[in-house]
Design a protein around this motif. Sequence first.
Motif, PDB file in Angstrom:
ATOM      1  N   ALA A 145     -74.621  17.188  93.129  1.00  0.00           N
ATOM      2  CA  ALA A 145     -75.333  17.599  91.910  1.00  0.00           C
ATOM      3  C   ALA A 145     -76.511  16.688  91.594  1.00  0.00           C
ATOM      4  O   ALA A 145     -77.581  17.159  91.180  1.00  0.00           O
ATOM      5  CB  ALA A 145     -74.358  17.629  90.743  1.00  0.00           C
ATOM      6  N   LYS A 146     -76.336  15.392  91.815  1.00  0.00           N
ATOM      7  CA  LYS A 146     -77.367  14.426  91.401  1.00  0.00           C
ATOM      8  C   LYS A 146     -78.375  14.124  92.513  1.00  0.00           C
ATOM      9  O   LYS A 146     -79.570  13.996  92.262  1.00  0.00           O
ATOM     10  CB  LYS A 146     -76.703  13.132  90.936  1.00  0.00           C
ATOM     11  CG  LYS A 146     -75.897  13.293  89.647  1.00  0.00           C
ATOM     12  CD  LYS A 146     -75.269  11.971  89.217  1.00  0.00           C
ATOM     13  CE  LYS A 146     -74.478  12.122  87.928  1.00  0.00           C
ATOM     14  NZ  LYS A 146     -73.866  10.836  87.501  1.00  0.00           N
ATOM     15  N   GLN A 147     -77.873  13.984  93.751  1.00  0.00           N
ATOM     16  CA  GLN A 147     -78.745  13.587  94.850  1.00  0.00           C
ATOM     17  C   GLN A 147     -79.273  14.775  95.660  1.00  0.00           C
ATOM     18  O   GLN A 147     -80.200  14.617  96.451  1.00  0.00           O
ATOM     19  CB  GLN A 147     -77.999  12.632  95.795  1.00  0.00           C
ATOM     20  CG  GLN A 147     -77.467  11.386  95.133  1.00  0.00           C
ATOM     21  CD  GLN A 147     -78.571  10.489  94.614  1.00  0.00           C
ATOM     22  OE1 GLN A 147     -79.645  10.416  95.199  1.00  0.00           O
ATOM     23  NE2 GLN A 147     -78.299   9.788  93.509  1.00  0.00           N
ATOM     24  N   HIS A 148     -78.632  15.931  95.469  1.00  0.00           N
ATOM     25  CA  HIS A 148     -79.001  17.135  96.226  1.00  0.00           C
ATOM     26  C   HIS A 148     -78.927  16.873  97.737  1.00  0.00           C
ATOM     27  O   HIS A 148     -79.765  17.336  98.506  1.00  0.00           O
ATOM     28  CB  HIS A 148     -80.399  17.625  95.825  1.00  0.00           C
ATOM     29  CG  HIS A 148     -80.540  17.876  94.361  1.00  0.00           C
ATOM     30  ND1 HIS A 148     -79.915  18.920  93.712  1.00  0.00           N
ATOM     31  CD2 HIS A 148     -81.220  17.178  93.402  1.00  0.00           C
ATOM     32  CE1 HIS A 148     -80.205  18.877  92.424  1.00  0.00           C
ATOM     33  NE2 HIS A 148     -80.985  17.825  92.207  1.00  0.00           N
ATOM     34  N   LYS A 149     -77.919  16.107  98.114  1.00  0.00           N
ATOM     35  CA  LYS A 149     -77.658  15.810  99.509  1.00  0.00           C
ATOM     36  C   LYS A 149     -76.199  16.127  99.822  1.00  0.00           C
ATOM     37  O   LYS A 149     -75.359  16.175  98.930  1.00  0.00           O
ATOM     38  CB  LYS A 149     -77.938  14.331  99.819  1.00  0.00           C
ATOM     39  CG  LYS A 149     -79.390  13.910  99.655  1.00  0.00           C
ATOM     40  CD  LYS A 149     -79.546  12.432  99.978  1.00  0.00           C
ATOM     41  CE  LYS A 149     -80.982  11.975  99.816  1.00  0.00           C
ATOM     42  NZ  LYS A 149     -81.127  10.519 100.104  1.00  0.00           N
ATOM     43  N   LEU A 150     -75.921  16.308 101.105  1.00  0.00           N
ATOM     44  CA  LEU A 150     -74.566  16.600 101.549  1.00  0.00           C
ATOM     45  C   LEU A 150     -74.013  15.414 102.331  1.00  0.00           C
ATOM     46  O   LEU A 150     -74.676  14.899 103.230  1.00  0.00           O
ATOM     47  CB  LEU A 150     -74.541  17.850 102.436  1.00  0.00           C
ATOM     48  CG  LEU A 150     -75.084  19.140 101.812  1.00  0.00           C
ATOM     49  CD1 LEU A 150     -75.029  20.265 102.837  1.00  0.00           C
ATOM     50  CD2 LEU A 150     -74.304  19.519 100.553  1.00  0.00           C
ATOM     51  N   TRP A 151     -72.801  14.995 101.995  1.00  0.00           N
ATOM     52  CA  TRP A 151     -72.149  13.911 102.731  1.00  0.00           C
ATOM     53  C   TRP A 151     -71.988  14.283 104.203  1.00  0.00           C
ATOM     54  O   TRP A 151     -72.161  13.452 105.089  1.00  0.00           O
ATOM     55  CB  TRP A 151     -70.786  13.612 102.107  1.00  0.00           C
ATOM     56  CG  TRP A 151     -70.050  12.515 102.809  1.00  0.00           C
ATOM     57  CD1 TRP A 151     -70.197  11.173 102.617  1.00  0.00           C
ATOM     58  CD2 TRP A 151     -69.052  12.660 103.829  1.00  0.00           C
ATOM     59  NE1 TRP A 151     -69.358  10.470 103.457  1.00  0.00           N
ATOM     60  CE2 TRP A 151     -68.646  11.364 104.208  1.00  0.00           C
ATOM     61  CE3 TRP A 151     -68.465  13.761 104.455  1.00  0.00           C
ATOM     62  CZ2 TRP A 151     -67.675  11.143 105.179  1.00  0.00           C
ATOM     63  CZ3 TRP A 151     -67.502  13.537 105.433  1.00  0.00           C
ATOM     64  CH2 TRP A 151     -67.113  12.245 105.784  1.00  0.00           C
ATOM     65  N   SER A 152     -71.686  15.547 104.473  1.00  0.00           N
ATOM     66  CA  SER A 152     -71.413  15.975 105.846  1.00  0.00           C
ATOM     67  C   SER A 152     -72.628  15.856 106.754  1.00  0.00           C
ATOM     68  O   SER A 152     -72.493  15.779 107.974  1.00  0.00           O
ATOM     69  CB  SER A 152     -70.902  17.419 105.859  1.00  0.00           C
ATOM     70  OG  SER A 152     -71.854  18.298 105.278  1.00  0.00           O
ATOM     71  N   GLN A 153     -73.820  15.838 106.186  1.00  0.00           N
ATOM     72  CA  GLN A 153     -75.019  15.721 107.014  1.00  0.00           C
ATOM     73  C   GLN A 153     -75.095  14.377 107.730  1.00  0.00           C
ATOM     74  O   GLN A 153     -75.737  14.250 108.763  1.00  0.00           O
ATOM     75  CB  GLN A 153     -76.264  15.945 106.154  1.00  0.00           C
ATOM     76  CG  GLN A 153     -76.443  17.393 105.711  1.00  0.00           C
ATOM     77  CD  GLN A 153     -77.634  17.595 104.808  1.00  0.00           C
ATOM     78  OE1 GLN A 153     -78.116  16.657 104.160  1.00  0.00           O
ATOM     79  NE2 GLN A 153     -78.123  18.823 104.749  1.00  0.00           N
ATOM     80  N   SER A 154     -74.448  13.368 107.143  1.00  0.00           N
ATOM     81  CA  SER A 154     -74.477  12.042 107.766  1.00  0.00           C
ATOM     82  C   SER A 154     -73.101  11.622 108.287  1.00  0.00           C
ATOM     83  O   SER A 154     -72.862  10.451 108.575  1.00  0.00           O
ATOM     84  CB  SER A 154     -74.974  11.003 106.752  1.00  0.00           C
ATOM     85  OG  SER A 154     -74.111  10.954 105.625  1.00  0.00           O
TER      86      SER A 154
END
Length: 363
Positions: free
Chosen positions: A195-204
Amino acid sequence: MIHEIKTVSNYIEEIEKLINTKKHNYYFRGQDDAFSNTLPAVFRNRKLLDNEDNMFNDFLMTDPQLFEKCRTNFERLALMEHYHLPTRLLDVSSNPLIALFFAVKGGQGNGEVYVYKDQPNRDKLAKMLDHQGWPNLIEEYDAKIGSTYHNYFKKNAFSNEMQLESSLARQSMADKSSFFQTLKRFYELDNRYIAKQHKLWSQSYFSYFEDKAASHFIDFKRDLQTIPFLRLFEEAKRDIPSFANKLNPLELIVPKIVNSTRMSRRMENQQGLFLFVPFIGDEYDQSVTIDYAEVEHRAQLAIDVLSLYNSDNPDEKEKYIIPVQYKHGILDELAKLGIDYSFIYPEDHTKKAELIKNKYLEL
């Protein structure tokens, strides 16, 4: 959509309509009565679920030679399910006629055949995550759905993921409690992170464990070095020595279709696979008050992620109903096709003797 089945040919016609518009691999499960849910046996009683680890380990100790050919904890779990120990596995078959046999072989009411697939129903997955309080996590799965790069929903018995999850079934209640408290913190953190970073943990994910400088989700990386996680990893390494001390939490909250070695003629004839129902988590957390009916509800929500639904009515499962008055006739038809008790249960010689006896009594 609900399909009423009166004959085998009627059933085959309906199944062909499904297969001819095939977008997924389909798997079938027959139940010989209209039950209120499709939960596996370990969820039918709180005492069974609380003692999942004890039942697993007791069975191993009772007859260790039975499991000599098993190479992973999942294979052991599958063999236990085969011998009717309550597990979190649902038996399914790639052959719809096998499922039909199980729907008509007994029971006092109508038989039912349900259909599952190895790709998720996106709306049902979003509903399950929202119910848990992690609605943003659907974005993690949206990035993977339909991708062969990393399939969360179809596994084989020798995968690291299934070794980890089946090993988890052997862990004590205390270790499960600590384990799932940690995972719950991860899911809550990832929900906020998206919600805040607009990033996905799974991408890294693949670089996360090797990158010593990575500061995001640092508490989770530390948690992997705590005793409950290390015990779980050691259990996994007993069968897979190369198993690395890492896991993807996103794998652990979704159901999976699992292909396993068929360790008997019965399993081979039934063309069986398994639907692995994930751990709910809160049932082991002593700090959470949860009614057992809610545990059952969450387990059913997880199963429904892989259930086939009517495309015209998203709330209606595709289901084949066999009215009780047609069961015996369909059982006779299946026998003429070679699908009878002696085929389904080839090692059950007592049943074979009974079938031979009844054959001549009916003359």
